[in-house]
Write an enzyme that holds these catalytic residues in place. Structure first.
Site, PDB file in Angstrom:
ATOM      1  N   LYS A   1      11.114   7.440  -2.732  1.00  0.00           N
ATOM      2  CA  LYS A   1       9.844   7.829  -2.121  1.00  0.00           C
ATOM      3  C   LYS A   1      10.149   9.035  -1.242  1.00  0.00           C
ATOM      4  O   LYS A   1      11.175   9.058  -0.556  1.00  0.00           O
ATOM      5  CB  LYS A   1       9.294   6.684  -1.277  1.00  0.00           C
ATOM      6  CG  LYS A   1       8.253   7.086  -0.240  1.00  0.00           C
ATOM      7  CD  LYS A   1       8.042   6.004   0.792  1.00  0.00           C
ATOM      8  CE  LYS A   1       7.288   6.537   2.004  1.00  0.00           C
ATOM      9  NZ  LYS A   1       7.024   5.507   3.019  1.00  0.00           N
TER      10      LYS A   1
ATOM     11  N   TRP B   1       1.967   2.538  -2.401  1.00  0.00           N
ATOM     12  CA  TRP B   1       0.895   1.961  -1.567  1.00  0.00           C
ATOM     13  C   TRP B   1       0.992   2.370  -0.096  1.00  0.00           C
ATOM     14  O   TRP B   1       0.537   1.650   0.774  1.00  0.00           O
ATOM     15  CB  TRP B   1       0.872   0.432  -1.681  1.00  0.00           C
ATOM     16  CG  TRP B   1       0.865  -0.071  -3.079  1.00  0.00           C
ATOM     17  CD1 TRP B   1      -0.128   0.078  -4.003  1.00  0.00           C
ATOM     18  CD2 TRP B   1       1.900  -0.813  -3.741  1.00  0.00           C
ATOM     19  NE1 TRP B   1       0.223  -0.504  -5.192  1.00  0.00           N
ATOM     20  CE2 TRP B   1       1.465  -1.067  -5.063  1.00  0.00           C
ATOM     21  CE3 TRP B   1       3.146  -1.290  -3.343  1.00  0.00           C
ATOM     22  CZ2 TRP B   1       2.232  -1.773  -5.983  1.00  0.00           C
ATOM     23  CZ3 TRP B   1       3.909  -1.983  -4.263  1.00  0.00           C
ATOM     24  CH2 TRP B   1       3.449  -2.226  -5.559  1.00  0.00           C
ATOM     25  N   HIS B   2       1.557   3.534   0.177  1.00  0.00           N
ATOM     26  CA  HIS B   2       1.703   3.982   1.564  1.00  0.00           C
ATOM     27  C   HIS B   2       0.753   5.131   1.887  1.00  0.00           C
ATOM     28  O   HIS B   2       1.079   6.030   2.654  1.00  0.00           O
ATOM     29  CB  HIS B   2       3.153   4.405   1.833  1.00  0.00           C
ATOM     30  CG  HIS B   2       4.133   3.286   1.733  1.00  0.00           C
ATOM     31  ND1 HIS B   2       5.504   3.486   1.756  1.00  0.00           N
ATOM     32  CD2 HIS B   2       3.956   1.944   1.602  1.00  0.00           C
ATOM     33  CE1 HIS B   2       6.115   2.306   1.640  1.00  0.00           C
ATOM     34  NE2 HIS B   2       5.197   1.370   1.543  1.00  0.00           N
ATOM     35  N   TYR B   3      -0.435   5.123   1.291  1.00  0.00           N
ATOM     36  CA  TYR B   3      -1.383   6.202   1.535  1.00  0.00           C
ATOM     37  C   TYR B   3      -1.912   6.143   2.967  1.00  0.00           C
ATOM     38  O   TYR B   3      -1.943   5.092   3.614  1.00  0.00           O
ATOM     39  CB  TYR B   3      -2.525   6.163   0.512  1.00  0.00           C
ATOM     40  CG  TYR B   3      -3.151   4.817   0.288  1.00  0.00           C
ATOM     41  CD1 TYR B   3      -4.194   4.374   1.087  1.00  0.00           C
ATOM     42  CD2 TYR B   3      -2.721   3.979  -0.744  1.00  0.00           C
ATOM     43  CE1 TYR B   3      -4.793   3.139   0.877  1.00  0.00           C
ATOM     44  CE2 TYR B   3      -3.296   2.746  -0.958  1.00  0.00           C
ATOM     45  CZ  TYR B   3      -4.343   2.331  -0.144  1.00  0.00           C
ATOM     46  OH  TYR B   3      -4.911   1.098  -0.348  1.00  0.00           O
ATOM     47  N   HIS B   4      -2.360   7.302   3.474  1.00  0.00           N
ATOM     48  CA  HIS B   4      -2.732   7.432   4.879  1.00  0.00           C
ATOM     49  C   HIS B   4      -3.584   8.685   5.057  1.00  0.00           C
ATOM     50  O   HIS B   4      -3.680   9.513   4.152  1.00  0.00           O
ATOM     51  CB  HIS B   4      -1.474   7.539   5.756  1.00  0.00           C
ATOM     52  CG  HIS B   4      -0.519   8.596   5.294  1.00  0.00           C
ATOM     53  ND1 HIS B   4       0.402   8.381   4.279  1.00  0.00           N
ATOM     54  CD2 HIS B   4      -0.360   9.890   5.658  1.00  0.00           C
ATOM     55  CE1 HIS B   4       1.089   9.483   4.055  1.00  0.00           C
ATOM     56  NE2 HIS B   4       0.644  10.419   4.876  1.00  0.00           N
TER      57      HIS B   4
END
Length: 583
Positions: free
Chosen positions: A421, A521-524
């Protein structure tokens, strides 16, 4: 109404399990009932009610925030989903919720405009009910850049860690990955630590020694029962604003939410300038609700028939998702189940992690079927996603890929994933309304690898993975006759990692990054500090409204953001309480 009563009874029973069995100390029946007093189904909620604080979103930030504010105030926590169910509670069933595509799934699937399959939480406890459990703090530099009080940050992290964080065991596959990272130059060896520091480390986990998941919903056990009301299956449709004498901006004074029967409920703030509506609905939910309530880009709102109360062009902008690229490593020996426990934090701006025990207790045929249904699981079958660049990942194409997986020998799935990532990222996109229905997903564009810096970080991350695979330390878990190149592309001997074919049967590392991209799944983003909210998370242009969740982040903190999102809920709860007393 009989159905509603039955659902409510089931909800109480499930809450008893949630709030009782997850406690480290056994609770008496009276204590369990005391905990249950604040949990109710939206259909049982009054049509009109009043609170000091209305928190929209019972997820990773909303739960610790609600628990903290309830100590001295009356707090309402509105969650659009239900309670975590039993098959979400163990490592073996990690993929179950993500594979669930039913209308009531705790993981609401969405596909970004980039073509990458993703999911957003719809359950009390939020993403902590769905993720791989890894726990790590943000770096000291991140804390300084955010302008947070370091002492309060540390005490808030410790509050989180006392409630639900554990030291993981390190099974052989993860130990080999750790040693291989060190051999590949990802140094120093930092051992077990929550800190985000360059090198290789073992992080914390929210899975206990028995493999049972603990979630942000556990924080509600620390709430003052008489100070908190939790309403489940409550979908907020808009924030209520009014004009107030002497105040030049619209003032938030309540919200409207619908229950599963379509009945609309109104919740108002009690009189007093100190009371607030707080959005903790996440990267998609918070900007979406601001726009549905008339706060956002004026032209976009009017195109959907929404009157713009505040023309705020930055709402929904700057949304980002850390791209993830992975490779499945077939093993000549059986590999035990492990989720993320070891991470390599490189100097080049990428993070290397791994998961093993590929089938997660699911038969291959069933796993393949679930992949076809959800086309986005993080399981060995998603190695097939590499055969399809994002825009080509249609349900029909992935059904064919799943069918191909089902025909393979079970030994093809013996092994684990190594993934990378990238830091940041620098590339950003936006969230826009697709419809005025609050239950529907908004349109999301992440613009993966739009910026060259992100692509360069991905390439270096893949190169690190190649060195890990070729290392002596990892040799027990790779076939002796398998070259690194063959693991990536030899469809005859390693069919899980089938990759897109091109005329010259070759591709650049940059092409590999673009075509095999997935989400972690680490959207921000979407409600950035300084653009949509101020340093105290108050929304610009209105009064009585804050946003406290991942939508305020410009960059994803650490290698996994859940620790920092939970910390932020506690941190801001303490700050808001102190501010209330000062006033």
């Amino acid at each position: 109404m009989a159905l509603c009563r039955a659902i409510s009874a089931a909800l109480v029973l499930a809450a008893a399990v949630l709030l009782g069995s997850l406690c480290p100390v056994a609770l008496s029946e009276d204590e369990r009932l005391e905990n249950l007093r604040f949990v109710q189904h939206a259909s049982d909620a009054p049509l009109v009610s009043h609170f000091n604080y209305i928190i929209v979103g019972g997820g990773t930030s909303g739960c610790p925030l609600a628990a903290t504010l309830s100590e001295h105030s009356r707090v309402l926590l509105l969650e659009r989903g239900g309670l975590p169910h039993a098959n979400m509670s163990s490592q073996e069933h990690f993929t179950d919720a993500l594979a669930d595509t039913s209308p009531a799934s705790p993981a609401q699937r969405f596909v970004s405009e980039d073509g990458v399959v993703n999911a957003r939480a719809r359950v009390l406890g939020g993403g902590s009910c769905l993720n791989a459990g890894f726990y790590t703090r943000a770096s000291n530099e991140y804390v300084r850049t955010a302008g947070w009080d370091p002492r309060l940050v540390n005490s808030s992290y410790r509050w989180v860690e006392r409630a639900l964080v554990f030291r993981p065991g390190v099974p052989p596959w993860q130990a080999a990955l750790r040693d291989a990272l060190l051999e590949a130059g990802v140094t120093p060896d930092n051992g077990f630590t929550f800190d985000h520091v360059t090198g290789t480390k073992i992080g914390g986990t929210i899975f206990d020694g028995n493999g049972q998941r603990h979630t942000a919903a556990d924080f509600l056990r620390h709430a003052r029962p008489r100070g908190l009301t939790v309403v489940l299956y409550a979908t907020v449709s808009r924030i209520l604003f009014r004009s107030q004498e002497g105040v030049p901006y619209p003032v938030a004074y309540g919200v409207v939410f619908g229950d599963p029967l379509g009945v609309q409920h109104r919740v108002y703030l009690r009189d007093g300038a100190k009371n607030e509506v707080i959005l903790a609905a996440g990267t998609l939910g918070s900007p979406q609700l601001l726009m549905l309530s008339g706060v956002g880009p004026q032209a976009h709102l009017e195109a959907h028939g929404i009157q713009a109360l505040v023309d705020q062009p930055m709402v929904g902008q700057g949304v980002a998702d850390n791209p993830m690229n992975s490779v499945f490593i077939p093993s000549p020996v059986p590999v035990g189940l492990s989720l993320v426990q070891v991470v390599g934090i490189t100097k080049s701006g990428s993070f290397i992690e791994g998961v093993s025990g590929s089938e997660f207790g699911i038969p291959v045929s069933d796993s393949a079927r679930r992949l076809a249904a959800s086309f986005g699981l993080f399981s060995p079958q998603t190695g097939q996603l590499g055969t399809l660049p994002p825009k080509q990942r249609t349900p029909e194409a992935l059904q064919r890929a799943a069918d191909a997986m089902r025909r393979l020998d079970r030994r093809a799935f013996r092994g684990g994933f190594i993934l990378e990532k990238i830091l940041g990222p620098v590339s950003t996109g936006h969230v826009e309304l697709r419809t005025t229905d609050p239950r529907a997903n908004p349109a999301v564009l992440f613009n993966y690898f739009q910026e060259a810096e992100d692509l360069e970080r991905c390439v270096r991350g893949i190169q690190t993975i190649e060195r890990v695979i070729a290392s002596r330390a990892f040799s027990n878990f790779t076939y002796s006759n398998a070259s690194v190149e063959s693991i990536f592309s030899d469809s005859a001997n390693f069919p899980v990692n089938l990759l897109p074919r091109h005329a010259n049967d070759s591709r650049s590392p940059e092409q590999y990054c673009r075509e095999t991209v997935m989400t972690i799944w680490h959207y921000h983003g979407g409600c950035h500090v300084g653009a949509v909210v101020d340093d105290d998370y108050r929304v610009f242009g209105v009064r009585g409204l804050r946003v406290i969740d991942s939508s305020t982040f410009r960059y994803s903190p650490g290698t996994n953001p859940q620790a920092t999102v939970m910390m932020l809920g506690r941190y801001m709860g303490v700050k808001i309480q102190a501010e209330r007393w000062r006033k």
